[in-house]
Write a protein that holds these residues in place. Structure first.
Motif, mmCIF file in Angstrom:
data_model
loop_
_atom_site.group_PDB
_atom_site.id
_atom_site.type_symbol
_atom_site.label_atom_id
_atom_site.label_comp_id
_atom_site.label_asym_id
_atom_site.label_seq_id
_atom_site.Cartn_x
_atom_site.Cartn_y
_atom_site.Cartn_z
ATOM 1 N N TRP A 4 0.853 -1.184 0.000
ATOM 2 C CA TRP A 4 0.000 0.000 0.000
ATOM 3 C C TRP A 4 0.895 1.242 0.000
ATOM 4 N N THR A 5 0.461 2.282 -0.720
ATOM 5 C CA THR A 5 1.200 3.547 -0.740
ATOM 6 C C THR A 5 0.241 4.692 -0.433
ATOM 7 N N ARG A 6 0.764 5.714 0.208
ATOM 8 C CA ARG A 6 -0.043 6.896 0.491
ATOM 9 C C ARG A 6 0.866 8.099 0.678
ATOM 10 N N GLY A 7 0.270 9.282 0.572
ATOM 11 C CA GLY A 7 1.000 10.514 0.813
ATOM 12 C C GLY A 7 0.613 11.066 2.174
ATOM 13 N N PRO A 8 0.508 12.383 2.308
ATOM 14 C CA PRO A 8 0.141 12.998 3.600
ATOM 15 C C PRO A 8 -1.354 12.880 3.859
ATOM 16 N N LEU A 9 -1.792 11.634 4.025
ATOM 17 C CA LEU A 9 -3.225 11.388 4.168
ATOM 18 C C LEU A 9 -3.469 10.561 5.418
ATOM 19 N N GLY A 10 -4.281 11.101 6.311
ATOM 20 C CA GLY A 10 -4.651 10.339 7.497
ATOM 21 C C GLY A 10 -5.769 9.366 7.167
ATOM 22 N N LEU A 11 -5.672 8.143 7.662
ATOM 23 C CA LEU A 11 -6.673 7.127 7.369
ATOM 24 C C LEU A 11 -7.658 7.019 8.516
ATOM 25 N N ASP A 12 -8.914 7.238 8.199
ATOM 26 C CA ASP A 12 -9.981 7.160 9.201
ATOM 27 C C ASP A 12 -10.698 5.820 9.032
ATOM 28 N N PRO A 13 -10.510 4.881 9.977
ATOM 29 C CA PRO A 13 -11.140 3.559 9.848
ATOM 30 C C PRO A 13 -12.655 3.627 9.753
ATOM 31 N N GLY A 14 -13.252 4.743 10.205
ATOM 32 C CA GLY A 14 -14.698 4.857 10.170
ATOM 33 C C GLY A 14 -15.246 5.344 8.842
ATOM 34 N N LYS A 15 -14.375 5.691 7.916
ATOM 35 C CA LYS A 15 -14.814 6.194 6.615
ATOM 36 C C LYS A 15 -14.313 5.269 5.498
ATOM 37 N N PRO A 16 -14.986 5.296 4.346
ATOM 38 C CA PRO A 16 -14.501 4.483 3.220
ATOM 39 C C PRO A 16 -13.074 4.880 2.841
ATOM 40 N N LEU A 17 -12.257 3.911 2.522
ATOM 41 C CA LEU A 17 -10.870 4.164 2.140
ATOM 42 C C LEU A 17 -10.828 4.772 0.744
ATOM 43 N N PRO A 18 -10.255 5.982 0.585
ATOM 44 C CA PRO A 18 -10.174 6.589 -0.752
ATOM 45 C C PRO A 18 -9.081 5.902 -1.576
ATOM 46 N N LEU A 19 -9.453 5.393 -2.731
ATOM 47 C CA LEU A 19 -8.507 4.666 -3.572
ATOM 48 C C LEU A 19 -8.157 5.445 -4.829
ATOM 49 N N VAL A 20 -6.880 5.415 -5.174
ATOM 50 C CA VAL A 20 -6.397 5.905 -6.464
ATOM 51 C C VAL A 20 -6.072 4.664 -7.291
ATOM 52 N N SER A 21 -6.613 4.575 -8.492
ATOM 53 C CA SER A 21 -6.516 3.344 -9.271
ATOM 54 C C SER A 21 -6.215 3.657 -10.727
ATOM 55 N N ARG A 22 -5.850 2.608 -11.465
ATOM 56 C CA ARG A 22 -5.702 2.739 -12.910
ATOM 57 C C ARG A 22 -6.802 1.963 -13.647
ATOM 58 N N GLY A 23 -7.899 1.702 -12.944
ATOM 59 C CA GLY A 23 -9.043 1.085 -13.594
ATOM 60 C C GLY A 23 -9.101 -0.415 -13.414
ATOM 61 N N GLU A 24 -10.219 -0.994 -13.776
ATOM 62 C CA GLU A 24 -10.495 -2.400 -13.503
ATOM 63 C C GLU A 24 -9.608 -3.355 -14.283
ATOM 64 N N THR A 25 -9.009 -2.903 -15.390
ATOM 65 C CA THR A 25 -8.133 -3.798 -16.152
ATOM 66 C C THR A 25 -6.764 -3.947 -15.488
ATOM 67 N N CYS A 26 -6.469 -3.099 -14.525
ATOM 68 C CA CYS A 26 -5.164 -3.126 -13.852
ATOM 69 C C CYS A 26 -5.158 -4.215 -12.771
ATOM 70 N N MET A 27 -4.125 -5.042 -12.775
ATOM 71 C CA MET A 27 -4.015 -6.107 -11.782
ATOM 72 C C MET A 27 -3.920 -5.555 -10.370
ATOM 73 N N PHE A 28 -3.202 -4.433 -10.215
ATOM 74 C CA PHE A 28 -3.070 -3.835 -8.887
ATOM 75 C C PHE A 28 -4.442 -3.445 -8.346
ATOM 76 N N HIS A 29 -5.297 -2.908 -9.228
ATOM 77 C CA HIS A 29 -6.658 -2.533 -8.834
ATOM 78 C C HIS A 29 -7.421 -3.762 -8.341
ATOM 79 N N ARG A 30 -7.334 -4.836 -9.094
ATOM 80 C CA ARG A 30 -8.084 -6.041 -8.727
ATOM 81 C C ARG A 30 -7.604 -6.605 -7.384
ATOM 82 N N HIS A 31 -6.308 -6.553 -7.134
ATOM 83 C CA HIS A 31 -5.778 -7.036 -5.860
ATOM 84 C C HIS A 31 -6.222 -6.143 -4.702
#
Length: 291
Positions: A167-194
């Motif tokens: 997992w990678t992130r920048g200056p972003l605090g993760l709030d377990p009570g909120k949905p995790l914001p994802l940056v992706s390259r779309g559904e065809t990307c293997m990283f996205h599927r994982h």
């Protein structure tokens, strides 16, 4: 002066590139004991060990690594001399494909050195997602392909290794009570599927907030704090790797190099060796070496 038979050097490179005595024997059309005997003979002629017997799989000693580097140069010259018997070869085309994740200065430098050895060969490189590239390869439209697959290497892989996803992130605090914001390259990307599979299995909600078209765009979006993403440890910026225990573990991926039969095998195999040496990280999980 001691003369080193080129067939011994070629056997050594085959064992090293395939990380396997068994696969080297199959490729060279000889028995495994014959391969072992050739390596022993080469070591006898040189007067030192090439392979580290204390390490698992196929691992080189320091002197062995130096010999491999020089052997590649010598065999490239040998093969160019042999190719003169078949004409200049002008206009030969070698087509290869790989995910854009691998494209960078090290690859350009390696391809420049390859072109210096084979000035009469035209290179055509195609980038894209692994699934598309493998389809092109199976249709005969690409001579050599580098692809990521999971969980196993491609069945036609001559070289393969494993890399773990992080997992990678920048200056972003993760709030377990909120949905995790994802940056992706779309559904065809293997990283996205994982990413999606790991989060769904863990029951963690998520929201795809940004879709990037290229690995560099994805890195910048993560660095800016738009969200978190997943990529191989090799591709990730060291400072962006996130070991938050609230994030589920990600599966690793297999990287494979597959070769077709249409291209000049001498030139093709040299390119494969270049790609393997350039793209396979020194710290990658070794695979395929059976001693």
């Amino acid at each position: 002066m001691t003369n080193i038979p080129t067939e011994l050097l070629r056997t050594l490179l085959t064992v090293v590139d395939l990380r396997s005595f068994t696969k080297a024997a199959q490729k060279l059309g000889v028995t495994q004991p014959a391969v072992s005997a050739q390596i022993k003979r080469l070591q006898f002629l040189l007067g030192f060990d090439l392979l580290d017997k204390s390490a698992p799989g196929v691992s080189l000693t320091e002197k062995g690594s130096n010999v491999v580097g020089q052997a590649r140069k010598l065999l490239a010259i040998n093969d160019q001399i042999v190719s003169l018997a078949h004409g200049s070869g002008r206009g030969r085309l070698l087509r290869f494909g790989l995910p854009g994740d691998f494209v960078g200065l090290p690859l350009w430098q390696s391809l420049a050195a390859f072109r210096a050895r084979w000035p009469d060969v035209r290179l055509h490189m195609k980038t894209g997602c692994s699934a598309t590239l493998l389809q092109d390869f199976e249709h005969g439209e690409i001579d050599v392909v580098v692809a990521m697959t999971s969980p196993h290497p491609h069945e036609m892989a001559s070289h393969h290794w494993r890399e773990d996803l992080v997992w990678t992130r920048g200056p972003l605090g993760l709030d377990p009570g909120k949905p995790l914001p994802l940056v992706s390259r779309g559904e065809t990307c293997m990283f996205h599927r994982h990413m999606v599979a790991a989060l769904e299995n863990a029951g963690r909600s998520f929201d795809i907030v940004f879709t990037a078209g290229h690995i560099d765009e994805l890195r910048r979006a993560v660095a800016a704090g738009l969200g978190v993403s997943a990529m191989t440890r090799t591709l990730a910026d060291a400072g962006s790797i996130c070991d938050d225990p609230d994030l589920p573990a990600l599966a690793d991926v297999a990287c494979s190099i597959c070769t077709g039969t249409d291209a000049d095998p001498v030139v093709r195999d040299d390119l494969v060796a270049v790609l393997a040496e350039t793209l396979r990280p020194r710290g990658a999980i070794k695979a395929g070496g059976d001693g």
